[in-house]
Design an enzyme around this catalytic site. Structure first.
Site, PDB file in Angstrom:
ATOM      1  N   GLY A   1       0.805  -1.223   0.000  1.00 54.41           N
ATOM      2  CA  GLY A   1       0.000   0.000   0.000  1.00 54.41           C
ATOM      3  C   GLY A   1       0.834   1.267   0.000  1.00 54.41           C
TER       4      GLY A   1
ATOM      5  N   TYR B   1     -14.904   4.449   9.401  1.00 57.56           N
ATOM      6  CA  TYR B   1     -13.437   4.386   9.505  1.00 57.56           C
ATOM      7  C   TYR B   1     -12.982   5.035  10.823  1.00 57.56           C
ATOM      8  CZ  TYR B   1      -8.604   5.663   8.096  1.00 57.56           C
ATOM      9  OH  TYR B   1      -7.236   5.842   8.018  1.00 57.56           O
TER      10      TYR B   1
ATOM     11  N   LYS C   1     -11.151   3.442  14.114  1.00 52.37           N
ATOM     12  CA  LYS C   1      -9.858   3.937  14.621  1.00 52.37           C
ATOM     13  C   LYS C   1      -9.941   4.280  16.121  1.00 52.37           C
ATOM     14  CE  LYS C   1      -7.240   3.625  10.947  1.00 52.37           C
ATOM     15  NZ  LYS C   1      -6.215   2.561  10.892  1.00 52.37           N
TER      16      LYS C   1
END
Ligand code: AKB
Length: 319
Positions: A14, A145, A149
């Site tokens: 990535g 997301y 987190k």
């Protein structure tokens, strides 16, 4: 001391992984940094040291790998980013959390006690102070997301306090780089814009012109990540994840810096669903804990970052 370290990087193909692996190999030696991903890596990673296809969601395989290669440190970079996660919320939650929990458990059960896991400015939300966002503040993220987190930070701290896992983390801002493109983030416009500026001399931004966000050039992100991992554990007062600041700018300011170098460059704005995400995030970050505890610092300001990005994106098109 370096000789004894065996490092596993998960998500090595990535945007962060492809640069982190090369930086780690320079420090620890090519053969002691094991790159793994479910996608093929860059040719430089493949040529310079070990790479293996490995799915972090497969706990048994992961544990087996760590034991077999006597891994001492893990960097787990696997994640579905903010924009993509909004399209598949439940799947993104499953992937992001399972990837983290598997590595926390492997760290607990093996000798690989030191674990790096990236958090993000996405842990913050619309109720967080927007400017100079403090380390310790309100965290009410509105994206899946961001929720993953915040939960991940809590789990990291839990494993650190309860099981002695040496969990280390930073809240990355948007990361700008040219080696591997990012995928599915809200801050990705700040990378795409360079490719379009070089290729087409124009760019349609999916964020509005005055949307200010914290960003950082990849070299600064990598150097600081490694600096955190090499710091004395006793100095680290934050057991969850450190705020780190780089540069804050809007699409309009970035476009102006590009236009100084490419006068024909034009930008227009067509905000999409990511605008709302960006508006819920901080505009700038207070990183005083990271500076004080382990010496976080950056080298790239907006002008220097734009010069390096344009130079290298141009080279890519010439290749
Ligand atoms: C994203 O935009 O999703 C990421 C991030 C800020 O964590 N770049």
């Amino acid at each position: 001391m370096n000789k004894e370290e065996k490092i596993l990087v998960i998500g090595s193909s990535g945007q962060i992984g492809s640069e982190l692996v090369m930086a780690l190999r320079k420090i620890y030696g090519n053969n002691d940094v094991f790159a793994t991903d479910i996608k093929q890596p860059t040719s430089e990673i493949k040529k310079s040291g070990p790479f293996q296809i490995l799915d972090v969601l497969d706990f048994n395989n992961l544990l087996h790998f760590v034991v077999r290669y006597k891994i001492t440190q893990i960097y787990n970079l696997a994640a579905v980013l903010s924009g993509n996660a909004e399209k598949i919320p439940l799947q993104a939650w499953d992937i992001n959390m399972k990837a983290l929990m598997n590595t926390l458990e492997v760290a607990r059960q093996s000798e690989a006690k030191k674990l790096f896991w990236p958090s993000s400015i996405a842990v913050f939300g619309p109720t967080t102070p927007k400017y100079n966002t403090p380390q310790l503040t309100i965290m009410e993220p509105t994206t899946v997301y961001g929720i993953s987190k915040v939960a991940g930070e809590r789990w990291g701290e839990y494993y650190s306090r309860r099981y002695g896992v040496d969990f280390r983390s930073v809240r990355y801002p948007g990361l700008i780089s040219y080696k591997t493109e990012p995928g599915g983030g809200t801050t990705d416009y700040a990378v795409e814009i360079f490719y379009e500026a070089v290729k087409k001399k124009k760019y349609e931004s999916f964020l509005d012109k005055d949307t200010e966000l914290p960003m950082m050039f990849m070299d600064d992100a990598i150097n600081n990540t490694i600096k955190l991992m090499r710091s004395d554990k006793e100095k680290l007062t934050i057991k969850s994840s450190y705020n780190i600041a780089g540069i804050s700018f809007t699409p309009e300011q970035l476009a102006a810096a590009i236009k100084k170098r490419i006068p024909e460059f034009e930008i227009n704005y067509k905000p999409d669903f990511r605008q709302k995400i960006a508006e819920s995030w901080p505009a700038s970050i207070d990183d005083s804990y990271a500076r004080k505890d382990w010496g976080h610092s950056i080298e790239y300001d907006l002008e220097k970052m734009v010069d390096v990005m344009l130079e290298n994106v141009r080279k890519k098109f010439d290749e």
